[in-house]
Motif scaffolding. Structure first.
Motif, PDB file in Angstrom:
ATOM      1  N   TYR A 124      41.860 -59.461 111.905  1.00 14.34           N
ATOM      2  CA  TYR A 124      42.357 -59.100 113.230  1.00 14.34           C
ATOM      3  C   TYR A 124      43.735 -59.746 113.400  1.00 14.34           C
ATOM      4  O   TYR A 124      43.893 -60.966 113.221  1.00 14.34           O
ATOM      5  N   ARG A 148      44.420 -44.230 110.198  1.00 12.25           N
ATOM      6  CA  ARG A 148      43.504 -45.267 110.663  1.00 12.25           C
ATOM      7  C   ARG A 148      42.084 -44.744 110.619  1.00 12.25           C
ATOM      8  O   ARG A 148      41.843 -43.547 110.702  1.00 12.25           O
ATOM      9  N   VAL A 179      35.999 -50.877 115.843  1.00 12.62           N
ATOM     10  CA  VAL A 179      37.279 -51.476 115.476  1.00 12.62           C
ATOM     11  C   VAL A 179      38.097 -50.432 114.733  1.00 12.62           C
ATOM     12  O   VAL A 179      37.612 -49.810 113.781  1.00 12.62           O
ATOM     13  N   GLU A 180      39.327 -50.226 115.190  1.00 15.00           N
ATOM     14  CA  GLU A 180      40.231 -49.298 114.511  1.00 15.00           C
ATOM     15  C   GLU A 180      40.992 -50.060 113.432  1.00 15.00           C
ATOM     16  O   GLU A 180      41.673 -51.043 113.718  1.00 15.00           O
ATOM     17  N   VAL A 181      40.844 -49.623 112.197  1.00 15.36           N
ATOM     18  CA  VAL A 181      41.428 -50.323 111.054  1.00 15.36           C
ATOM     19  C   VAL A 181      42.425 -49.402 110.363  1.00 15.36           C
ATOM     20  O   VAL A 181      42.126 -48.226 110.116  1.00 15.36           O
ATOM     21  N   TYR A 239      52.437 -50.242 108.845  1.00 18.36           N
ATOM     22  CA  TYR A 239      51.459 -50.188 109.922  1.00 18.36           C
ATOM     23  C   TYR A 239      51.885 -49.257 111.053  1.00 18.36           C
ATOM     24  O   TYR A 239      51.094 -48.925 111.910  1.00 18.36           O
ATOM     25  N   ALA A 261      44.122 -54.112 113.157  1.00 20.29           N
ATOM     26  CA  ALA A 261      43.183 -54.671 112.185  1.00 20.29           C
ATOM     27  C   ALA A 261      43.423 -54.015 110.833  1.00 20.29           C
ATOM     28  O   ALA A 261      43.826 -52.850 110.751  1.00 20.29           O
ATOM     29  N   THR A 262      43.172 -54.767 109.770  1.00 17.89           N
ATOM     30  CA  THR A 262      43.340 -54.243 108.419  1.00 17.89           C
ATOM     31  C   THR A 262      42.349 -54.933 107.493  1.00 17.89           C
ATOM     32  O   THR A 262      41.681 -55.891 107.890  1.00 17.89           O
ATOM     33  N   LYS A 263      42.278 -54.433 106.259  1.00 16.40           N
ATOM     34  CA  LYS A 263      41.348 -54.998 105.291  1.00 16.40           C
ATOM     35  C   LYS A 263      42.089 -55.805 104.227  1.00 16.40           C
ATOM     36  O   LYS A 263      43.214 -55.477 103.846  1.00 16.40           O
ATOM     37  N   THR A 301      45.484 -51.554 102.998  1.00 11.29           N
ATOM     38  CA  THR A 301      44.930 -52.895 103.048  1.00 11.29           C
ATOM     39  C   THR A 301      46.015 -53.925 102.885  1.00 11.29           C
ATOM     40  O   THR A 301      47.052 -53.682 102.278  1.00 11.29           O
ATOM     41  N   THR A 361      37.967 -45.723 112.137  1.00 13.27           N
ATOM     42  CA  THR A 361      37.199 -46.527 113.084  1.00 13.27           C
ATOM     43  C   THR A 361      35.887 -46.934 112.432  1.00 13.27           C
ATOM     44  O   THR A 361      35.142 -46.090 111.938  1.00 13.27           O
ATOM     45  N   ILE A 383      37.765 -57.842 107.012  1.00 13.29           N
ATOM     46  CA  ILE A 383      38.618 -57.254 108.049  1.00 13.29           C
ATOM     47  C   ILE A 383      39.379 -58.363 108.754  1.00 13.29           C
ATOM     48  O   ILE A 383      38.789 -59.347 109.219  1.00 13.29           O
TER      49      ILE A 383
END
Length: 264
Positions: free
Chosen positions: A194, A160, A137-139, A155, A175-177, A143, A162, A192
């Motif tokens: 989505y 980013r 998952v690329e995050v 964004y 995706a983010t935290k 955050t 992974t 995380i």
């Protein structure tokens, strides 16, 4: 009753079969009788009786002829074989001694046992797959704030990373935290999220991440009288009110939350 010196039907058939086999090999290989005598060391008279079906070869001579023609011994004499004799399993032996309907009962029980075994094996395979399956998952490195503000959010032009997760993610755009505790107890710091850009203009309690100017929020979102109301799940945080649409020089982007992953 077969008297002494009289051949049985089986012996007569064997002589004929062996004679046919030898003559066929002789023709296929292009040999004459003298070639076989010289190559095998078996006398002319003995070979003549084999080829004419008047005599059965000994095991030793059958082996010699098999080596000469370069074929398995059973091709010369069907009675002989270098292959181990098939054995009957104890289960098959017992089954063969049973009569209907007992044979049917044995088959039903055996089929049930086989199905149980297949189900157990499939379960083990699935368990192993669940353990070893990891998804990338690329995050985004920033955050999503689950507290008051998160300055420097963006964004579109962001670093980013992974990471690997052990659950298949849903279809998502980014995706983010989570950062902070304003969405507790349902969402924890470090979860995380989505996200999907659905392009909506009205909201009624949707979970979303909102990039608004230089701030970001993770909240429940409502549209009310030309404004956005952002609501935390944690009661100690007050609602946040934002103009909607914002001023022309204020960037806004709203992502709907479509899934969450929480590592151990």
């Amino acid at each position: 009753m077969v008297g002494r010196g009289t051949l049985t039907p089986l012996e007569l058939k064997l002589r004929t079969d062996i004679s046919d086999n030898l003559n066929k090999l002789k023709q296929e290989k292009g040999y004459n009788q003298q070639d076989i005598v010289k190559g095998s060391g078996i006398s002319q008279s003995t070979l003549s009786q084999y080829f004419a079906g008047k005599r059965l070869p000994s095991k030793k001579n059958a082996e010699i002829l098999a080596d000469f023609f370069e074929v398995p011994i059973e091709v010369i004499d069907p009675r002989l074989s270098n292959s181990p004799a098939p054995t009957t399993s104890p289960i098959q032996s017992i089954y063969d001694q049973l009569e209907p309907p007992r044979q049917g009962k044995v088959l039903t029980y055996a089929e049930r046992q086989l199905n149980e075994q297949k189900n157990e094996e499939e379960t083990k395979i699935n368990e192993v797959s669940e353990v070893i399956s990891l998804y990338k998952v690329e995050v985004v490195s920033e955050t999503a704030a689950a507290c008051g503000f998160n300055y420097g959010f963006g964004y579109d032009d962001t670093d980013r990373e992974t990471i690997e997760v052990d659950e298949r993610p849903p279809r998502y755009d980014i995706a983010t935290k989570v950062s902070g505790d304003s969405m507790q107890p349902d969402y924890q710091d470090g979860d995380i999220l989505y996200l999907v850009d659905k392009g909506l203009t009205t909201y009624s309690g949707d979970l979303a991440v909102i990039a608004y100017g230089d701030r970001s929020y993770f909240k429940k979102i409502y549209t009310e009288n030309g404004r956005l109301r952002l609501v935390s799940l944690n009661d100690k945080y007050e609602d946040i009110i934002l103009d909607f649409p914002p001023a022309e020089d204020t960037h806004i982007k709203i992502y709907a939350v479509v899934g969450v992953y929480r590592g151990e």
